[in-house]
Design an enzyme around this catalytic site. Structure first.
Site, PDB file in Angstrom:
ATOM      1  N   GLN A  45       0.822  -1.212   0.000  1.00 26.05           N
ATOM      2  CA  GLN A  45       0.000   0.000   0.000  1.00 26.05           C
ATOM      3  C   GLN A  45       0.858   1.266   0.000  1.00 26.05           C
ATOM      4  O   GLN A  45       0.545   2.230  -0.708  1.00 26.05           O
ATOM      5  CB  GLN A  45      -0.971  -0.006   1.171  1.00 26.05           C
ATOM      6  CG  GLN A  45      -0.359  -0.166   2.548  1.00 26.05           C
ATOM      7  CD  GLN A  45      -1.406  -0.242   3.648  1.00 26.05           C
ATOM      8  OE1 GLN A  45      -2.579   0.067   3.453  1.00 26.05           O
ATOM      9  NE2 GLN A  45      -0.980  -0.661   4.831  1.00 26.05           N
TER      10      GLN A  45
ATOM     11  N   ASP B 285      13.790 -10.007  -5.186  1.00 27.73           N
ATOM     12  CA  ASP B 285      13.834 -10.535  -3.829  1.00 27.73           C
ATOM     13  C   ASP B 285      14.954  -9.811  -3.088  1.00 27.73           C
ATOM     14  O   ASP B 285      16.133 -10.048  -3.348  1.00 27.73           O
ATOM     15  CB  ASP B 285      14.099 -12.041  -3.859  1.00 27.73           C
ATOM     16  CG  ASP B 285      14.182 -12.653  -2.462  1.00 27.73           C
ATOM     17  OD1 ASP B 285      14.035 -11.910  -1.472  1.00 27.73           O
ATOM     18  OD2 ASP B 285      14.412 -13.883  -2.371  1.00 27.73           O
TER      19      ASP B 285
ATOM     20  N   ALA C 268       9.390  -5.022   3.252  1.00 32.43           N
ATOM     21  CA  ALA C 268       9.527  -5.516   4.624  1.00 32.43           C
ATOM     22  C   ALA C 268       8.605  -6.710   4.813  1.00 32.43           C
ATOM     23  O   ALA C 268       7.631  -6.882   4.067  1.00 32.43           O
ATOM     24  CB  ALA C 268       9.182  -4.427   5.638  1.00 32.43           C
TER      25      ALA C 268
ATOM     26  N   THR D 138       9.510   1.713  11.607  1.00 29.97           N
ATOM     27  CA  THR D 138       8.263   1.513  12.338  1.00 29.97           C
ATOM     28  C   THR D 138       8.342   1.973  13.787  1.00 29.97           C
ATOM     29  O   THR D 138       9.427   2.054  14.379  1.00 29.97           O
ATOM     30  CB  THR D 138       7.900   0.010  12.318  1.00 29.97           C
ATOM     31  OG1 THR D 138       6.758  -0.241  13.148  1.00 29.97           O
ATOM     32  CG2 THR D 138       9.044  -0.838  12.856  1.00 29.97           C
TER      33      THR D 138
ATOM     34  N   TYR E  27       9.704  -8.701  15.460  1.00 29.38           N
ATOM     35  CA  TYR E  27       9.498  -7.763  14.356  1.00 29.38           C
ATOM     36  C   TYR E  27      10.192  -6.436  14.647  1.00 29.38           C
ATOM     37  O   TYR E  27      10.925  -5.900  13.803  1.00 29.38           O
ATOM     38  CB  TYR E  27       7.999  -7.540  14.138  1.00 29.38           C
ATOM     39  CG  TYR E  27       7.692  -6.422  13.164  1.00 29.38           C
ATOM     40  CD1 TYR E  27       7.992  -6.552  11.808  1.00 29.38           C
ATOM     41  CD2 TYR E  27       7.113  -5.224  13.602  1.00 29.38           C
ATOM     42  CE1 TYR E  27       7.725  -5.518  10.917  1.00 29.38           C
ATOM     43  CE2 TYR E  27       6.840  -4.193  12.717  1.00 29.38           C
ATOM     44  CZ  TYR E  27       7.148  -4.342  11.374  1.00 29.38           C
ATOM     45  OH  TYR E  27       6.897  -3.315  10.498  1.00 29.38           O
TER      46      TYR E  27
ATOM     47  N   TRP F 186       0.916   2.676  12.167  1.00 28.19           N
ATOM     48  CA  TRP F 186      -0.504   2.425  11.902  1.00 28.19           C
ATOM     49  C   TRP F 186      -0.869   2.821  10.464  1.00 28.19           C
ATOM     50  O   TRP F 186      -1.777   3.621  10.225  1.00 28.19           O
ATOM     51  CB  TRP F 186      -1.371   3.192  12.894  1.00 28.19           C
ATOM     52  CG  TRP F 186      -1.235   2.772  14.335  1.00 28.19           C
ATOM     53  CD1 TRP F 186      -0.186   2.117  14.925  1.00 28.19           C
ATOM     54  CD2 TRP F 186      -2.187   2.996  15.382  1.00 28.19           C
ATOM     55  NE1 TRP F 186      -0.424   1.938  16.264  1.00 28.19           N
ATOM     56  CE2 TRP F 186      -1.646   2.466  16.576  1.00 28.19           C
ATOM     57  CE3 TRP F 186      -3.426   3.622  15.434  1.00 28.19           C
ATOM     58  CZ2 TRP F 186      -2.316   2.516  17.803  1.00 28.19           C
ATOM     59  CZ3 TRP F 186      -4.096   3.680  16.656  1.00 28.19           C
ATOM     60  CH2 TRP F 186      -3.548   3.124  17.819  1.00 28.19           C
TER      61      TRP F 186
END
Length: 287
Positions: A11, A36, A60, A101, A125, A150
């Site tokens: 996205q 890859d 990711a 993140t 993660y 988010w």
């Protein structure tokens, strides 16, 4: 500008491609089927042959709970792969903007996290993404690491789509949908984040940057906002605690995921809008 985008089927990658193409960039957008990023030879071959001016690394493995049970795959995809991308960028002088993140923090702080707070990931993660940050910053030529949280967008699966599907799939019984009220963060929309990432590329910004839409909410409050946005009564959503999730999640989530966009603010770069504006736009696009 010649811009290479990894993770281009996701996205965020999709909206970065759209923003770059709209600005007239020469774009090479590669999804996992095209490249890859865990294959060093393939990464070096692609980047050194195409010789981009910049790379946005949006690739990711983001399956948080799956990462918890397969740390080798998590570190290969989220850390070692970044080393290969950074190495290739270094060889051709390409500017690297790497997406990270809020999970690099454990969420225990009682205020928003700024860019100089010490990371302390609580999950595999988060640890793998923190390792990827270090790889980008160690080798990438003036690389920027952009932490966000988010993430929601039109071109992929995300919490907004899930909430709409569940809300539309039943009646208006109060409390039939449950969302946690003890995890807080900034919802971030790819339609806003993607142009900002391109600006950071053009400016060749370096170092750690927090980039989110504004407005801190819990998942419960966010779900209520989505439900209200589609014209359903927000009372169909009830709050629960993380401890009440059934089944419990394998990976711990940060209770506080609120990222202070201090670098952007201090640098005079306009912050992304309050999340409620792009949320309304996304709902209109999805309905």
């Amino acid at each position: 500008m010649r811009l290479l985008i990894t993770g281009a089927a996701g996205q965020l990658g999709t909206d970065v491609r759209l923003a770059a193409e709209a600005a007239g960039d020469d774009v090479l957008a590669v999804a996992r089927g095209d490249l890859d990023v865990t294959d060093r030879g393939a990464v070096l071959g692609t980047i050194t042959s195409w010789r981009p001016d910049a790379v946005v690394n949006a690739a990711a493995w983001t399956a948080v709970d799956a990462c918890e049970t397969d740390p080798d795959r998590a570190f290969a995809a989220n850390a070692l792969a970044v080393r290969w991308v950074a190495e290739a960028c270094d060889r051709v002088g390409a500017h690297l903007v790497h997406v990270s993140t809020d999970y690099v923090f454990d969420g225990s702080l009682d205020r928003p996290y700024h860019e100089w707070d010490a990371p302390a990931p609580a999950s595999v993660y988060g640890a793998s993404k923190r390792a990827g940050e270090l790889e980008a910053l160690a080798l990438g030529t003036g690389a920027a690491v952009v932490r966000t949280s988010w993430v929601c967008g039109e071109h992929g699966s995300n919490m907004v789509r899930t909430i709409i599907r569940v809300a539309d799939g039943g009646d208006d019984t109060p409390g039939r949908m449950a969302f946690v009220d003890d995890q807080r963060g900034h919802p971030t929309f790819t339609a806003d984040l993607a142009p900002l990432l391109r600006r950071l590329v053009v400016d060749r910004r370096s170092g750690v940057v927090h980039a989110t839409n504004q407005g801190a909410v819990s998942w419960f409050e966010f779900a209520q906002a989505v439900v209200a946005g589609i014209g359903r009564p927000p009372e169909i959503v009830r709050p629960i605690t993380t401890a009440e999730l059934d089944p419990p999640r394998p990976a711990p989530r940060p209770a506080n995921s609120v990222l202070d966009n201090r670098v952007l603010r201090s640098a005079g770069i306009p912050l992304l809008r309050d999340f409620r504006q792009p949320l309304a736009e996304l709902i209109a696009a999805l309905r």
